[in-house]
Write an enzyme that holds these catalytic residues in place. Structure first.
Site, PDB file in Angstrom:
ATOM      1  N   GLN A 107       0.861  -1.180   0.000  1.00  0.00           N
ATOM      2  CA  GLN A 107       0.000   0.000   0.000  1.00  0.00           C
ATOM      3  C   GLN A 107       0.897   1.230   0.000  1.00  0.00           C
ATOM      4  O   GLN A 107       1.992   1.224   0.581  1.00  0.00           O
ATOM      5  CB  GLN A 107      -0.931   0.001   1.214  1.00  0.00           C
ATOM      6  N   SER A 108       0.451   2.304  -0.623  1.00  0.00           N
ATOM      7  CA  SER A 108       1.351   3.407  -0.962  1.00  0.00           C
ATOM      8  C   SER A 108       1.743   4.256   0.236  1.00  0.00           C
ATOM      9  O   SER A 108       2.893   4.684   0.343  1.00  0.00           O
ATOM     10  CB  SER A 108       0.705   4.297  -2.040  1.00  0.00           C
ATOM     11  N   THR A 109       0.833   4.532   1.153  1.00  0.00           N
ATOM     12  CA  THR A 109       1.111   5.453   2.253  1.00  0.00           C
ATOM     13  C   THR A 109       0.730   4.805   3.569  1.00  0.00           C
ATOM     14  O   THR A 109      -0.045   3.839   3.619  1.00  0.00           O
ATOM     15  CB  THR A 109       0.329   6.765   2.081  1.00  0.00           C
TER      16      THR A 109
END
Length: 696
Positions: A20-22
């Site tokens: 997941q990116s953040t």
């Protein structure tokens, strides 16, 4: 199960890649995270021998600008040939850039590994599957660019209206209507106002930091986690003071986009580095008078100008602030010819000697000194002009000084009283928590009781400190206003008093003087100072210069006369040194060298120096100094004091010392005194042995 999954694939391991990116997605988007972890169960159902889950990249972007150890581990496992399939929820989880995506597809084709997502299984060795995987990677990269473009455009559009919310510094908060307003907490707002007040008074961010440290006043600091915004009270830090002084939000301006990111290529990959401050004209948004501020915009501009002057290493041609040295005009003197700021150089021979010098173009070797002038006379002349200029305001300055001392004491007491209010509230809160706990839960009651006692101790500590401050203020000698008014009429006496430090004088000079342009009048041998006052007026002051270390015009010998007297007694090199010391020039105005001396001596028919012809009764001053074990300067000082006998054939030439004088008792005692004045670590200064490097 797909027909593309063969027994060869099942005999190898399956890898489930989770990303997941953040961190906000990791904490908030739990359903996407759960779906990715469920792929491990799908791989086991498909019949794979073993399943490995790689989730090292949770909270890391797949755009290629962030290092991903999990993806590197995945690539290494695929290259080993032990991976039969790579599971992912969609192509964007594996990569958001074409480089990583196509590189992984090529490796999977070489190793015979499949790429599996909820839509099906894909074999990169097949043309149709490879085409479909390529389209999925391209769409993922395009989707990221499109989402980023839309998000940035929407963010900037909202920021231009002053409605985009971001983390506010201490002293501000967002209202229910989405507007920036002052923090209703008087303790926080009072500390912010105190920082600006002390900066106007002290004129330096470092002095404000030291004052806060000495007063033991805690500063509010914002602690931000993913979804938590909290103020914490900590001991003053220098960067905390600087952030308050530099932030335009405190001047009532909505500013966004002050920090930029830069992309660098590291090991063949793009890496984004943030934290670069942009010039004001490049800020994304700057809306003045957007909300109530702690200072006006003009005061903010003045503070930024003063902070820039305090940073001596920035903008070499701009005005500099005073830093407490002996020179009165530090950072104000400018060379009129080239426009550069003149530096201050402190001499070693005299304790109060200093000079203002313009170094010229330091970037070019050999450019030489532009001008230089002694600072004592210049400081005295400018100080007289300043005393005349401020004499009319001296009475007001005396009253202001007395009020400022008392106000500084009250500011410390007020800050501690506000902190005491917070601590009393925390103590009452701890008491209520202790009263509400069930007495049977002794492990909880003991902890709450300890917290309550700690809060009460803090209250007692602050109450005692306030009492000490008020007692010290009451016992301090009262300021006699009548005496101050009397001294104000005699300002030169106050200026020259031993208790008046140089830093105070420098601050006064920087308030009333904008800059001083210095030039030299060669005809009258004077320094011409043009004082630019803060109010816009100008005053010209002339300071006489002193010539030292030169021959008077009517006594300077010619080069021919000097050579006729010195030739044969000294080598050509020593003759060149003596001629240059006597300011003698060649016919074309050049300085003397060994070659030019030899050519002139041969034209005049003068004999060459012959060491064998010396009778040995006289030696040079340098050899005498080496005999005593002292420097040439110390030996010359003994000559000037008539302790060591020496003669010169002509003034400016080399000194000759009789050999018999070296054994004199008077000379021996004087030399011993010179040696005794050496520092204890004198031997370390003479250490010239080569330092051995490790491994040699």
């Amino acid at each position: 199960m797909s027909v593309k999954i063969t027994r060869d694939h099942l005999d190898r391991a399956a890898v489930v890649y989770v990303r997941q990116s953040t961190m906000s997605q990791v904490m908030g988007n739990l359903e996407s995270q759960r779906r990715q972890y469920d792929l491990a169960q799908a791989a086991e159902t498909a019949g794979f021998k073993s399943v490995a889950v790689i989730d090292d990249d949770l909270g890391r972007s797949g755009s290629g600008s962030t290092q991903r150890p999990g993806f590197e581990r995945l690539v290494a496992m695929v290259c080993s040939g032990n991976v039969g399939a790579v599971y992912c929820i969609e192509a964007s989880r594996l990569a958001r850039n074409g480089r990583d995506w196509h590189h992984l597809i090529d490796l999977c084709a070489l190793a015979g590994a499949l790429v599996i997502d909820p839509d099906g299984a894909y074999d990169p060795r097949l043309v149709n599957d490879r085409l479909l995987l390529g389209l999925k990677g391209t769409m993922s990269e395009y989707e990221l660019s499109l989402l980023r473009q839309r998000g940035i455009a929407a963010r900037d559009s909202k920021a231009k209206r002053g409605e985009y919310r971001f983390m506010l510094p201490p002293g501000f908060c967002w209202s229910e209507l989405g507007k920036i307003e002052m923090d209703p907490d008087e303790h926080v707002a009072g500390l912010v106002r105190l920082v600006f007040t002390k900066f106007r008074e002290l004129g330096s961010a470092r002095q404000v930091f030291l004052w806060l440290r000495a007063a033991d006043i805690k500063m509010p600091v914002v602690l931000k986690n993913v979804q938590i915004y909290k103020l914490s009270w900590k001991a003053p830090a220098y960067h905390t003071v600087m952030q308050i002084l530099h932030n335009p939000l405190y001047a009532g301006a909505y500013a966004f986009g002050r920090i930029a990111q830069k992309t660098r290529i590291v090991d063949g990959r793009a890496r984004k580095v943030s934290g670069f401050k942009k010039p004001r004209e490049e800020w994304n948004v700057l809306l003045r008078d957007n909300h109530p501020g702690y200072v006006s915009w003009q005061e903010y501009e003045d503070n930024q100008r003063l902070l820039l002057e305090n940073a001596h290493m920035k903008k070499n041609c701009s005005r500099k602030s005073a830093r407490g040295g002996r020179a009165l005009l530090t950072g104000l003197m400018r060379r009129g010819h080239c426009g550069r700021m003149m530096r201050v150089f402190y001499g070693q021979a005299k304790g109060n000697a200093h000079r203002y010098q313009c170094r010229g173009d330091d970037a070019h070797v050999g450019a030489g000194l532009c001008i230089g002038i002694g600072g004592v006379r210049v400081d005295r002349a400018v100080a007289l002009q300043i005393l005349e200029a401020v004499s009319d305001r001296a009475v007001e300055a005396a009253i202001l000084a007395s009020d400022q001392v008392e106000r500084s004491r009250q500011e410390i007491i007020t800050a501690v009283e506000r902190e005491l209010e917070v601590v009393r509230y925390e103590a009452s809160l701890a008491a209520r928590r202790y009263e509400l706990v069930d007495p049977a839960k002794r492990h909880v009651a003991r902890e709450l009781e300890a917290r309550w006692n700690g809060a009460l101790e803090r209250v007692a500590e602050l109450e005692g400190r306030i009492k000490e401050l008020r007692t010290a203020s009451a016992e301090s000698p009262k300021i006699d206003r009548a005496l101050l008014l009397q001294l104000a009429h005699d300002l030169p006496r106050v200026w020259n008093a031993p208790s008046t430090d140089t830093r105070t004088k420098q601050r006064l000079v920087h308030i009333v003087v904008r800059e001083i342009v210095c030039d030299l009048d060669r005809n009258t041998n004077e320094a011409v100072l043009l004082i630019h006052w803060t109010g816009g007026r100008h005053t010209e002051v002339r300071v006489a210069r002193v010539k030292t270390g030169r021959y008077p015009g009517d006594m300077a010998p010619t080069a021919v006369d000097a050579l006729r007297k010195l030739a044969g007694h000294w080598p050509d090199r020593e003759l060149a040194v003596s001629l240059n010391r006597m300011r003698c020039k060649t016919g074309d105005g050049e300085t003397w060298t060994t070659v030019r001396v030899r050519e002139m001596r041969e034209r005049l028919g003068l004999p060459e120096y012959d060491p064998a012809s010396s009778d040995g009764k006289m030696i040079s001053l340098a050899k005498a100094a080496a005999h005593f074990g002292i420097c040439v300067g110390s030996a010359k000082s003994l000559v000037l004091k008539d302790i060591l006998p020496a003669t010169q054939a002509i003034k400016g030439s080399q000194w000759l010392v009789p050999v018999d004088a070296l054994s004199s008792e008077t000379v021996r005692i004087a030399v011993q005194r010179v040696i005794e004045r050496r520092p204890r670590n004198y031997i370390d200064y003479q250490y010239d042995r080569m330092i051995r490097l490790p491994g040699i």
